[in-house]
Design an enzyme around this catalytic site. Structure first.
Site, PDB file in Angstrom:
ATOM      1  N   ASN A 139       2.832  55.871  -6.759  1.00 15.84           N
ATOM      2  CA  ASN A 139       2.424  57.184  -7.283  1.00 15.84           C
ATOM      3  C   ASN A 139       1.825  58.128  -6.244  1.00 15.84           C
ATOM      4  O   ASN A 139       1.893  59.339  -6.398  1.00 15.84           O
ATOM      5  CB  ASN A 139       1.499  57.029  -8.491  1.00 15.84           C
ATOM      6  N   LYS A 162       3.110  46.418   2.628  1.00 15.35           N
ATOM      7  CA  LYS A 162       4.241  46.376   1.703  1.00 15.35           C
ATOM      8  C   LYS A 162       4.130  47.571   0.757  1.00 15.35           C
ATOM      9  O   LYS A 162       3.339  47.571  -0.167  1.00 15.35           O
ATOM     10  CB  LYS A 162       4.253  45.079   0.876  1.00 15.35           C
ATOM     11  N   GLY A 215      -3.024  49.451  -7.758  1.00 15.98           N
ATOM     12  CA  GLY A 215      -1.947  49.306  -8.739  1.00 15.98           C
ATOM     13  C   GLY A 215      -2.498  48.899 -10.090  1.00 15.98           C
ATOM     14  O   GLY A 215      -3.651  49.200 -10.426  1.00 15.98           O
ATOM     15  N   SER A 216      -1.668  48.184 -10.830  1.00 18.28           N
ATOM     16  CA  SER A 216      -2.036  47.895 -12.223  1.00 18.28           C
ATOM     17  C   SER A 216      -3.032  46.745 -12.331  1.00 18.28           C
ATOM     18  O   SER A 216      -3.154  45.910 -11.427  1.00 18.28           O
ATOM     19  CB  SER A 216      -0.780  47.538 -13.007  1.00 18.28           C
ATOM     20  N   ASN A 217      -3.716  46.699 -13.474  1.00 13.00           N
ATOM     21  CA  ASN A 217      -4.667  45.607 -13.705  1.00 13.00           C
ATOM     22  C   ASN A 217      -3.972  44.259 -13.781  1.00 13.00           C
ATOM     23  O   ASN A 217      -4.515  43.248 -13.354  1.00 13.00           O
ATOM     24  CB  ASN A 217      -5.461  45.870 -14.984  1.00 13.00           C
ATOM     25  N   VAL A 219      -1.244  43.211 -12.163  1.00 12.38           N
ATOM     26  CA  VAL A 219      -0.963  42.700 -10.812  1.00 12.38           C
ATOM     27  C   VAL A 219      -2.275  42.358 -10.108  1.00 12.38           C
ATOM     28  O   VAL A 219      -2.385  41.340  -9.416  1.00 12.38           O
ATOM     29  CB  VAL A 219      -0.136  43.722  -9.994  1.00 12.38           C
ATOM     30  N   GLY A 220      -3.287  43.196 -10.316  1.00  9.61           N
ATOM     31  CA  GLY A 220      -4.603  42.925  -9.713  1.00  9.61           C
ATOM     32  C   GLY A 220      -5.100  41.549 -10.108  1.00  9.61           C
ATOM     33  O   GLY A 220      -5.587  40.778  -9.271  1.00  9.61           O
ATOM     34  N   GLU A 237      -7.975  48.398  -6.342  1.00  9.16           N
ATOM     35  CA  GLU A 237      -8.191  49.656  -7.067  1.00  9.16           C
ATOM     36  C   GLU A 237      -7.194  49.677  -8.212  1.00  9.16           C
ATOM     37  O   GLU A 237      -5.984  49.705  -7.988  1.00  9.16           O
ATOM     38  CB  GLU A 237      -7.987  50.863  -6.141  1.00  9.16           C
ATOM     39  N   CYS A 271      -4.144  57.222 -11.406  1.00  2.00           N
ATOM     40  CA  CYS A 271      -5.147  56.372 -12.058  1.00  2.00           C
ATOM     41  C   CYS A 271      -6.372  57.177 -12.405  1.00  2.00           C
ATOM     42  O   CYS A 271      -7.189  56.757 -13.222  1.00  2.00           O
ATOM     43  CB  CYS A 271      -5.486  55.161 -11.202  1.00  2.00           C
ATOM     44  N   GLN A 312       8.932  53.215 -16.414  1.00  2.03           N
ATOM     45  CA  GLN A 312       7.811  54.087 -16.770  1.00  2.03           C
ATOM     46  C   GLN A 312       8.147  54.906 -18.009  1.00  2.03           C
ATOM     47  O   GLN A 312       7.339  55.055 -18.919  1.00  2.03           O
ATOM     48  CB  GLN A 312       7.556  55.074 -15.619  1.00  2.03           C
ATOM     49  N   GLU A 364      -4.534  52.433 -20.699  1.00  5.71           N
ATOM     50  CA  GLU A 364      -3.985  53.372 -19.732  1.00  5.71           C
ATOM     51  C   GLU A 364      -2.513  53.631 -20.062  1.00  5.71           C
ATOM     52  O   GLU A 364      -1.776  52.696 -20.363  1.00  5.71           O
ATOM     53  CB  GLU A 364      -4.098  52.778 -18.317  1.00  5.71           C
TER      54      GLU A 364
HETATM   55  C1  UN1 Z   1      -6.314  61.511  -6.823  1.00 10.14           C
HETATM   56  O1  UN1 Z   1      -6.681  61.632  -7.987  1.00 10.14           O
HETATM   57  O2  UN1 Z   1      -6.005  62.495  -6.143  1.00 10.14           O
HETATM   58  O3  UN1 Z   1      -3.545  55.585  -7.830  1.00 10.14           O
HETATM   59  C2  UN1 Z   1      -6.249  60.183  -6.156  1.00 10.14           C
HETATM   60  C3  UN1 Z   1      -4.251  56.548  -8.089  1.00 10.14           C
HETATM   61  C4  UN1 Z   1      -5.599  56.668  -7.410  1.00 10.14           C
HETATM   62  C5  UN1 Z   1      -5.695  57.796  -6.467  1.00 10.14           C
HETATM   63  C6  UN1 Z   1      -6.002  59.090  -7.131  1.00 10.14           C
HETATM   64  N1  UN1 Z   1      -5.869  55.417  -6.710  1.00 10.14           N
HETATM   65  O4  UN1 Z   1      -3.856  57.394  -8.858  1.00 10.14           O
END
Ligand code: UN1
Length: 465
Positions: A139, A162, A215-217, A219-220, A237, A271, A312, A364
């Site tokens: 994204n 990666k 990425g996604s929860n 995969v996290g 994140e 996110c 998606q 989400e």
């Molecule tokens: C933003 O809002 O500009 O994957 C950054 C995401 C966030 C980054 C957002 N880790 O959307």
């Protein structure tokens, strides 16, 4: 010499799914292992290179990125669907991330501390970790990789990166820019493939000392399951379900405009996107009307791109169907803009009559969908906004300074916004969430140093006897 047979993958344009925009060669598992081993070998030399020289390569990469902004933006836009304008903005952001971390090469890496003994010198020195694996999403195909790779490199780590398989061609391009800028061989390595294969090799490789992932929860969690029991540092994140609160004293136009921007920018695929909004009942009708007016200004296919892939597209449409069948009221959008063979476009979508337990208020969605809820007052709004497994970002729109400060204190998120949209990040500021949105180690700013280095504490006895 043995020839390696790689699997090829074709990339398609989400704005025109019949258009193949290029092919990418996926790495075999053995090749990936060999890349990690080479990154480990390159570590010694890179670690011993002056941090100023390391930073200089980042600065040159920033210049090259800017010189190639059209090419990179065009490629990424065709690969993952973000509009060209949005991508040009991201490329600019990428260059400023590189410049910020280039300067880090000139900054202090430790401090001299007082010792209880007059005959000792006591100081600290930050040292790199070794090989860092960066696993990044589609994204933000430029900014997120750069805000992981740049600090990792400037502090002296080598990197195996990666990129998401859905942004693989863009990843390749970025890797080439580092190469052109003079990055020594095997210091930054781009590997291509699926998370479940190539990604898995990185998680298991004994040489990898740290993993940084966005990425996604789901995969996290699987990263934690695989690498958690090892002694690797892990930075995750993950998702968000970001709330905005609009109080009766807010500037109505600004609040509505920024709430829609927060929800729909990048087709809601951030996110940090605003995905639920709590509106004080005194202004509920007026705000709803303004939200709809603002959302109607969006021109799908012009100012808003398609979602990134068929996966998606299907997931977002099914979340919309779920919300309808749960009893939420669709007041705008809710359907594909055109036939999916003509692009994965979904209209900006707004729901009302949403109750707190509905999936649309809790999960989400990662698409252009906003849930609007009426609340009695600020107290109810803050309670509901905090009642979430996520804690990435939240906004309040108000002109009441006490309530704004109360929100700053009580909001259980990593990124708090007052009279501004939920998204956005600047290279010099720490970025990250609370609760299930993050493992806690912040990205960007000085906080990045915490993750990508470790302290050595040095004691020197200064007396000869
Ligand atoms: C933003 O809002 O500009 O994957 C950054 C995401 C966030 C980054 C957002 N880790 O959307």
């Amino acid at each position: 010499m043995t020839t390696i047979i790689r699997e090829m993958r074709e990339q398609f344009n989400p704005a025109k799914p019949s258009e193949c925009i290029g092919q990418i060669e996926l790495f075999t598992l053995d090749e990936t292992k060999a890349v990690v081993a080479r990154a480990q070998k390159a570590f010694e030399g890179w670690k011993n290179t002056s941090s100023i020289a390391r930073g200089e390569i980042l600065r040159v990469t920033a210049d090259l990125l800017e010189q190639n902004s059209e090419k990179v933006a065009e490629m990424a836009s065709r690969e993952m669907g973000k509009t060209k304008g949005e991508m040009l903005g991201e490329v600019k952001r990428g260059a400023s991330i590189l410049r910020y971390f280039a300067q880090e090469g000139m900054r202090a890496t430790g401090e001299v501390l007082p010792s209880t003994s007059e005959a000792k010198v006591l100081y600290t020195k930050r040292v790199p970790l070794g090989v860092v694996a960066a696993i990044t999403p589609w994204n933000f195909p430029v900014a997120i990789p750069l805000w992981k790779i740049a600090p990792a490199l400037v502090y002296g780590n080598t990197v195996v990166w990666k990129p998401s398989i859905e942004a693989a061609l863009t990843g390749k391009l970025i890797g080439e820019l580092f190469e052109q800028a003079g990055m020594p061989k095997n210091v930054l390595n781009v590997v291509q493939g699926r998370g479940s294969k190539v990604g898995q090799v990185l998680l298991e490789a004994p040489e990898v000392r740290a993993i940084t992932f966005t990425g996604s929860n789901g995969v996290g969690q699987s990263i934690l399951n695989t690498a958690g029991p090892t002694n690797k540092k892990i930075q995750l994140e993950l998702g968000g379900k970001n709330a905005a609160i609009i109080l009766a004293d807010a500037n109505i136009n600004r609040a509505a405009r920024l709430t829609i921007e927060g929800a729909m920018k990048q087709t809601g695929q951030r996110c940090t996107a605003t995905s639920r909004v709590y509106v004080e009942e005194a202004v509920y009708e007026e705000i709803l009307e303004h939200l709809i007016i603002e959302a109607k200004k969006i021109e799908v296919g012009v100012t808003m791109g398609p979602v990134s892939s068929k996966g998606q597209y299907d997931a977002i449409l099914s979340a919309i169907e779920q919300a309808k069948s749960d009893g939420a009221e669709l007041v705008l959008g809710g359907c594909p803009t055109k036939d999916k063979s003509e692009g994965y476009y979904i209209d900006p979508t707004i729901f009302t009559n949403v109750t707190h337990n509905m999936a649309i208020a809790r999960e989400e969605i990662f698409g252009p969908v906003l849930a609007v809820m009426k609340v009695k007052d600020y107290e109810e709004a803050i309670r509901l906004s905090n009642d979430s497994e996520f804690g990435l970002s939240a906004s309040i729109y108000t002109n009441n300074i006490q309530k704004a400060f109360d929100f700053i204190e009580r909001s259980e998120v990593g990124l708090v916004q007052v009279n501004d949209e939920t998204g956005g990040a600047e290279p010099q500021a720490p970025f990250g969430g609370m609760k299930n949105s993050s493992t806690g180690a912040r990205e960007q700013g000085q906080a990045a140093k915490e993750f990508f280095t470790v302290f050595k504490t040095i004691t020197i006895g200064t007396q000869s006897i």
